[in-house]
Design a protein around this motif. Structure first.
Motif, mmCIF file in Angstrom:
data_model
loop_
_atom_site.group_PDB
_atom_site.id
_atom_site.type_symbol
_atom_site.label_atom_id
_atom_site.label_comp_id
_atom_site.label_asym_id
_atom_site.label_seq_id
_atom_site.Cartn_x
_atom_site.Cartn_y
_atom_site.Cartn_z
ATOM 1 N N ALA A 52 -14.186 -19.692 -40.444
ATOM 2 C CA ALA A 52 -14.064 -20.285 -39.116
ATOM 3 C C ALA A 52 -15.171 -19.719 -38.243
ATOM 4 O O ALA A 52 -15.398 -18.501 -38.220
ATOM 5 N N CYS A 53 -15.882 -20.581 -37.534
ATOM 6 C CA CYS A 53 -16.911 -20.122 -36.590
ATOM 7 C C CYS A 53 -16.182 -19.447 -35.425
ATOM 8 O O CYS A 53 -15.436 -20.093 -34.696
ATOM 9 N N ASN A 54 -16.371 -18.154 -35.296
ATOM 10 C CA ASN A 54 -15.798 -17.422 -34.170
ATOM 11 C C ASN A 54 -16.695 -16.240 -33.844
ATOM 12 O O ASN A 54 -17.654 -15.956 -34.563
ATOM 13 N N CYS A 55 -16.388 -15.569 -32.781
ATOM 14 C CA CYS A 55 -17.236 -14.474 -32.302
ATOM 15 C C CYS A 55 -17.298 -13.316 -33.298
ATOM 16 O O CYS A 55 -18.251 -12.545 -33.283
ATOM 17 N N ASP A 56 -16.305 -13.199 -34.173
ATOM 18 C CA ASP A 56 -16.307 -12.124 -35.168
ATOM 19 C C ASP A 56 -17.427 -12.282 -36.195
ATOM 20 O O ASP A 56 -17.750 -11.332 -36.905
ATOM 21 N N LEU A 57 -18.009 -13.458 -36.307
ATOM 22 C CA LEU A 57 -19.108 -13.669 -37.256
ATOM 23 C C LEU A 57 -20.486 -13.410 -36.647
ATOM 24 O O LEU A 57 -21.489 -13.560 -37.321
ATOM 25 N N PHE A 60 -22.707 -11.092 -38.627
ATOM 26 C CA PHE A 60 -23.256 -11.645 -39.867
ATOM 27 C C PHE A 60 -24.445 -12.546 -39.565
ATOM 28 O O PHE A 60 -25.453 -12.503 -40.256
ATOM 29 N N SER A 61 -24.325 -13.320 -38.525
ATOM 30 C CA SER A 61 -25.423 -14.181 -38.110
ATOM 31 C C SER A 61 -26.652 -13.343 -37.759
ATOM 32 O O SER A 61 -27.772 -13.639 -38.189
ATOM 33 N N ALA A 62 -26.436 -12.283 -36.983
ATOM 34 C CA ALA A 62 -27.549 -11.400 -36.595
ATOM 35 C C ALA A 62 -28.148 -10.713 -37.818
ATOM 36 O O ALA A 62 -29.364 -10.575 -37.937
ATOM 37 N N ASN A 65 -30.249 -13.201 -39.794
ATOM 38 C CA ASN A 65 -31.513 -13.461 -39.108
ATOM 39 C C ASN A 65 -32.465 -12.289 -39.244
ATOM 40 O O ASN A 65 -33.671 -12.474 -39.334
ATOM 41 N N LYS A 66 -31.943 -11.075 -39.303
ATOM 42 C CA LYS A 66 -32.801 -9.905 -39.522
ATOM 43 C C LYS A 66 -33.363 -9.938 -40.942
ATOM 44 O O LYS A 66 -34.533 -9.627 -41.159
ATOM 45 N N LEU A 67 -32.548 -10.332 -41.920
ATOM 46 C CA LEU A 67 -33.028 -10.457 -43.299
ATOM 47 C C LEU A 67 -34.075 -11.557 -43.425
ATOM 48 O O LEU A 67 -35.007 -11.442 -44.208
ATOM 49 N N LYS A 68 -33.903 -12.620 -42.647
ATOM 50 C CA LYS A 68 -34.840 -13.741 -42.702
ATOM 51 C C LYS A 68 -36.262 -13.261 -42.406
ATOM 52 O O LYS A 68 -37.223 -13.758 -42.971
ATOM 53 N N LEU A 84 -16.510 -24.990 -36.894
ATOM 54 C CA LEU A 84 -16.067 -24.860 -35.511
ATOM 55 C C LEU A 84 -14.949 -25.872 -35.312
ATOM 56 O O LEU A 84 -15.182 -27.087 -35.263
ATOM 57 N N MET A 85 -13.727 -25.372 -35.287
ATOM 58 C CA MET A 85 -12.545 -26.237 -35.291
ATOM 59 C C MET A 85 -12.509 -27.208 -34.102
ATOM 60 O O MET A 85 -12.102 -28.345 -34.258
ATOM 61 N N LEU A 86 -12.929 -26.744 -32.932
ATOM 62 C CA LEU A 86 -12.889 -27.607 -31.743
ATOM 63 C C LEU A 86 -13.748 -28.854 -31.901
ATOM 64 O O LEU A 86 -13.435 -29.906 -31.362
ATOM 65 N N GLU A 87 -14.847 -28.721 -32.642
ATOM 66 C CA GLU A 87 -15.764 -29.849 -32.834
ATOM 67 C C GLU A 87 -15.592 -30.525 -34.189
ATOM 68 O O GLU A 87 -16.234 -31.529 -34.463
ATOM 69 N N HIS A 88 -14.784 -29.936 -35.063
ATOM 70 C CA HIS A 88 -14.623 -30.434 -36.436
ATOM 71 C C HIS A 88 -15.993 -30.600 -37.090
ATOM 72 O O HIS A 88 -16.295 -31.627 -37.698
ATOM 73 N N ARG A 89 -16.801 -29.529 -36.978
ATOM 74 C CA ARG A 89 -18.181 -29.587 -37.456
ATOM 75 C C ARG A 89 -18.557 -28.266 -38.121
ATOM 76 O O ARG A 89 -18.117 -27.206 -37.692
ATOM 77 N N GLU A 90 -19.366 -28.357 -39.178
ATOM 78 C CA GLU A 90 -19.863 -27.156 -39.854
ATOM 79 C C GLU A 90 -21.207 -26.740 -39.260
ATOM 80 O O GLU A 90 -22.015 -27.589 -38.887
ATOM 81 N N TYR A 91 -21.417 -25.425 -39.212
ATOM 82 C CA TYR A 91 -22.682 -24.859 -38.751
ATOM 83 C C TYR A 91 -23.153 -23.821 -39.754
ATOM 84 O O TYR A 91 -22.335 -23.068 -40.297
ATOM 85 N N PRO A 92 -24.471 -23.741 -39.986
ATOM 86 C CA PRO A 92 -24.978 -22.600 -40.758
ATOM 87 C C PRO A 92 -24.691 -21.324 -39.964
ATOM 88 O O PRO A 92 -24.831 -21.312 -38.739
ATOM 89 N N ILE A 93 -24.279 -20.286 -40.642
ATOM 90 C CA ILE A 93 -23.913 -19.059 -39.935
ATOM 91 C C ILE A 93 -25.113 -18.478 -39.184
ATOM 92 O O ILE A 93 -24.955 -17.886 -38.126
ATOM 93 N N GLN A 94 -26.327 -18.684 -39.707
ATOM 94 C CA GLN A 94 -27.516 -18.192 -39.004
ATOM 95 C C GLN A 94 -27.682 -18.841 -37.637
ATOM 96 O O GLN A 94 -28.355 -18.309 -36.774
ATOM 97 N N LYS A 95 -27.071 -20.005 -37.450
ATOM 98 C CA LYS A 95 -27.242 -20.752 -36.200
ATOM 99 C C LYS A 95 -25.896 -20.991 -35.519
ATOM 100 O O LYS A 95 -25.584 -22.098 -35.112
ATOM 101 N N LEU A 96 -25.103 -19.943 -35.396
ATOM 102 C CA LEU A 96 -23.810 -20.076 -34.736
ATOM 103 C C LEU A 96 -24.009 -20.583 -33.307
ATOM 104 O O LEU A 96 -24.850 -20.070 -32.579
#
Length: 136
Positions: A52-57, A60-62, A65-68, A84-96
């Motif tokens: 689930a896309c939430n602030c706890d991730l 991982f996103s940061a 991006n550092k590994l990138k 992201l449940m509110l939007e019913h949409r998937e996002y790459p974790i790098q681009k939360l």
């Protein structure tokens, strides 16, 4: 299949470099789970989990991006997504979409590293003091 990772699950694995959590039922991975091994990790595969896309991730996103910046070929092939449940949409974790999630936008990945270093330094100091008291 793994659903939850306890905070201390990787506590004693201080040389862990590769972590494969692929194809489980993880919905969240908090930074407290990884902070003991964040310095040594080079790859975390969490693909095919219902994250689930939430602030706890944010950590991982940061971290990704550092590994990138290191141009890690293996990491670029592993594209982890969250929903992201509110939007019913998937996002790459790098681009939360932090602004859509109500998260603070200024997350400092260095805080995770400094916390891990402080804990290790404290443990070494305690061991050194114990060593000195037993040798005297």
């Amino acid at each position: 299949m793994i659903r939850v990772l306890p905070a201390s699950v990787f506590e004693s694995l201080n040389s862990l470099e590769f972590l494969n959590l692929q194809n489980n039922r993880l919905t969240n991975i908090g930074e407290d789970v990884i902070e003991n091994v964040i310095d040594t990790l080079r790859l975390i595969d969490i693909t095919d989990n219902p994250l689930a896309c939430n602030c706890d991730l944010q950590w991982f996103s940061a971290w990704l991006n550092k590994l990138k910046d290191k141009d890690d070929e293996i990491m670029s092939k592993k594209r982890s997504v969250c929903t992201l449940m509110l939007e019913h949409r998937e996002y790459p974790i790098q681009k939360l979409p932090l602004q859509n999630m109500g998260c603070p936008s200024s997350y400092n990945v260095e805080r995770v590293w400094s916390t891990a270093h402080t804990r290790i330094s404290s443990q070494c100091l305690i061991l050194f003091i114990i060593y000195l008291t037993t040798c005297v």
